[in-house]
Design a protein around this motif. Structure first.
Motif, PDB file in Angstrom:
ATOM      1  N   ALA A 223      -5.003  -8.934   0.664  1.00  0.00           N
ATOM      2  CA  ALA A 223      -3.611  -9.038   1.108  1.00  0.00           C
ATOM      3  C   ALA A 223      -3.150  -7.734   1.758  1.00  0.00           C
ATOM      4  O   ALA A 223      -2.487  -7.745   2.801  1.00  0.00           O
ATOM      5  CB  ALA A 223      -2.716  -9.388  -0.080  1.00  0.00           C
ATOM      6  N   LEU A 227      -1.864  -7.468   5.719  1.00  0.00           N
ATOM      7  CA  LEU A 227      -0.546  -6.941   6.062  1.00  0.00           C
ATOM      8  C   LEU A 227      -0.668  -5.673   6.899  1.00  0.00           C
ATOM      9  O   LEU A 227       0.114  -5.450   7.833  1.00  0.00           O
ATOM     10  CB  LEU A 227       0.244  -6.667   4.784  1.00  0.00           C
ATOM     11  N   ARG A 247       0.001  -0.077   2.398  1.00  0.00           N
ATOM     12  CA  ARG A 247       0.111  -1.426   1.828  1.00  0.00           C
ATOM     13  C   ARG A 247      -0.444  -1.495   0.413  1.00  0.00           C
ATOM     14  O   ARG A 247       0.026  -2.305  -0.409  1.00  0.00           O
ATOM     15  CB  ARG A 247      -0.605  -2.431   2.726  1.00  0.00           C
ATOM     16  N   VAL A 251       2.360  -3.603  -1.553  1.00  0.00           N
ATOM     17  CA  VAL A 251       2.197  -5.031  -1.856  1.00  0.00           C
ATOM     18  C   VAL A 251       2.756  -5.318  -3.244  1.00  0.00           C
ATOM     19  O   VAL A 251       2.408  -4.652  -4.226  1.00  0.00           O
ATOM     20  CB  VAL A 251       0.715  -5.451  -1.795  1.00  0.00           C
ATOM     21  N   THR A 252       3.622  -6.308  -3.334  1.00  0.00           N
ATOM     22  CA  THR A 252       4.215  -6.676  -4.617  1.00  0.00           C
ATOM     23  C   THR A 252       3.446  -7.822  -5.248  1.00  0.00           C
ATOM     24  O   THR A 252       2.683  -8.530  -4.589  1.00  0.00           O
ATOM     25  CB  THR A 252       5.676  -7.102  -4.434  1.00  0.00           C
ATOM     26  N   GLU A 255       4.321 -11.022  -3.429  1.00  0.00           N
ATOM     27  CA  GLU A 255       3.563 -11.200  -2.189  1.00  0.00           C
ATOM     28  C   GLU A 255       2.124 -11.591  -2.498  1.00  0.00           C
ATOM     29  O   GLU A 255       1.529 -12.439  -1.811  1.00  0.00           O
ATOM     30  CB  GLU A 255       3.568  -9.900  -1.383  1.00  0.00           C
ATOM     31  N   GLU A 258       1.842 -15.203  -3.323  1.00  0.00           N
ATOM     32  CA  GLU A 258       2.016 -16.033  -2.128  1.00  0.00           C
ATOM     33  C   GLU A 258       0.784 -16.002  -1.225  1.00  0.00           C
ATOM     34  O   GLU A 258       0.403 -17.032  -0.644  1.00  0.00           O
ATOM     35  CB  GLU A 258       3.231 -15.539  -1.337  1.00  0.00           C
ATOM     36  N   MET A 259       0.122 -14.869  -1.135  1.00  0.00           N
ATOM     37  CA  MET A 259      -0.975 -14.707  -0.188  1.00  0.00           C
ATOM     38  C   MET A 259      -2.346 -14.994  -0.787  1.00  0.00           C
ATOM     39  O   MET A 259      -3.293 -15.281  -0.043  1.00  0.00           O
ATOM     40  CB  MET A 259      -0.959 -13.276   0.375  1.00  0.00           C
TER      41      MET A 259
END
Length: 266
Positions: A223, A227, A247, A251-252, A255, A258-259
């Motif tokens: 991820a 990004l 990133r 990155v959370t 996220e 979701e990814m």
């Protein structure tokens, strides 16, 4: 709580015996993630550092007799103190020395995870797979089946990275999709991944949780790469490398949920 959030909350110490080409990138990547890196190589202290660490990364990218001795001392100390060990057999199969060294390490150190490309993993466990250099990994064959065989033979998680990543404990296997090919243009991207997996294993405890943590580490890394590429497209690998470190920090867990594209094989 995700393993990512646990890493950032607990900031595990990751002891890296890695190759001199990638030390700076590895340290910066772990710091960006939220872990705490230490690079200790001297045979006089590696056992002491390993026993107080959350995880130990053993990377033989620039091997010589002194490095191998330190790897074995750190690995044995980690084993004695219940610290997870990740081994990256860089270039196994490229030369007889690298292959024999990798096989010695897996004989003498109890691994938590082996991370490599398909050729490296195959050569570590004595299977035939062509390799032209430390970055080689393409070829024909069933990568997931090889990973399962290697995991059963070594008694540890096996992570084979490539276009898609495979992680297995020999019983349950995941394929992790995502990432970006530009990672192959950044020296040390694979080496850093081994350390990131170590950070995730450090907070996972024992047993089946380690497989889930390793899969999440792969998804997180992918991820961050996706990004970073989206933010720097057209600007080349130098800009990507800097943004990738950003990133890793940004990155959370939302996220990531979701990814993440993690496929469980039947």
């Amino acid at each position: 709580m995700s393993y990512l959030d646990q890493v950032r909350e607990r900031k595990p110490l990751v002891h890296n015996i890695t190759n001199w080409v990638v030390t700076n990138f590895t340290a910066n990547g772990l710091l960006a993630l939220g872990a705490s890196p230490i690079m200790a190589y001297a045979r006089e202290e590696v056992a002491d550092v390993a026993k107080i660490s959350g995880a130990v990364l053993l990377n033989m990218g620039t091997p010589d007799a002194a490095v191998v001795e330190s790897i074995l001392l750190a690995g044995r100390s980690a084993n004695a103190h219940g610290v997870p060990v990740v081994f990256d057999p860089v270039g196994a199969g490229a030369t007889p020395y690298r292959t024999e060294t990798a096989r010695r390490i897996v004989r003498e150190v109890r691994l938590s995870a082996l991370r490599g490309n398909v050729a490296e993993v195959a050569n570590v466990v004595g299977e035939s797979w062509a390799i032209k250099g430390v970055d080689a990994g393409a070829g024909d064959g069933d990568v997931a089946a090889l990973a399962v065989r290697a995991a059963k033979r070594l008694g540890c998680l096996v992570v084979i990275t490539g276009k898609d990543d495979v992680v297995t404990d020999g019983e349950t296997t995941y394929v992790v999709h995502g990432g970006h090919p530009i990672l192959t243009q950044v020296t040390g991207a694979g080496c850093l991944l081994g350390s990131v997996i170590g950070a995730f294993l450090a907070v996972a405890g024992d047993g089946a949780a380690r497989l889930e943590a390793a899969a999440e580490a792969l998804a997180f890394y992918g991820a961050a790469a996706e990004l970073a590429f989206a933010a720097t497209e057209g600007r080349g690998p130098g800009s990507f490398q800097v943004e990738f470190l950003n990133r890793l920090a940004l990155v959370t867990s939302a996220e990531l949920r979701e990814m993440a594209a993690i496929e469980k094989l039947a």
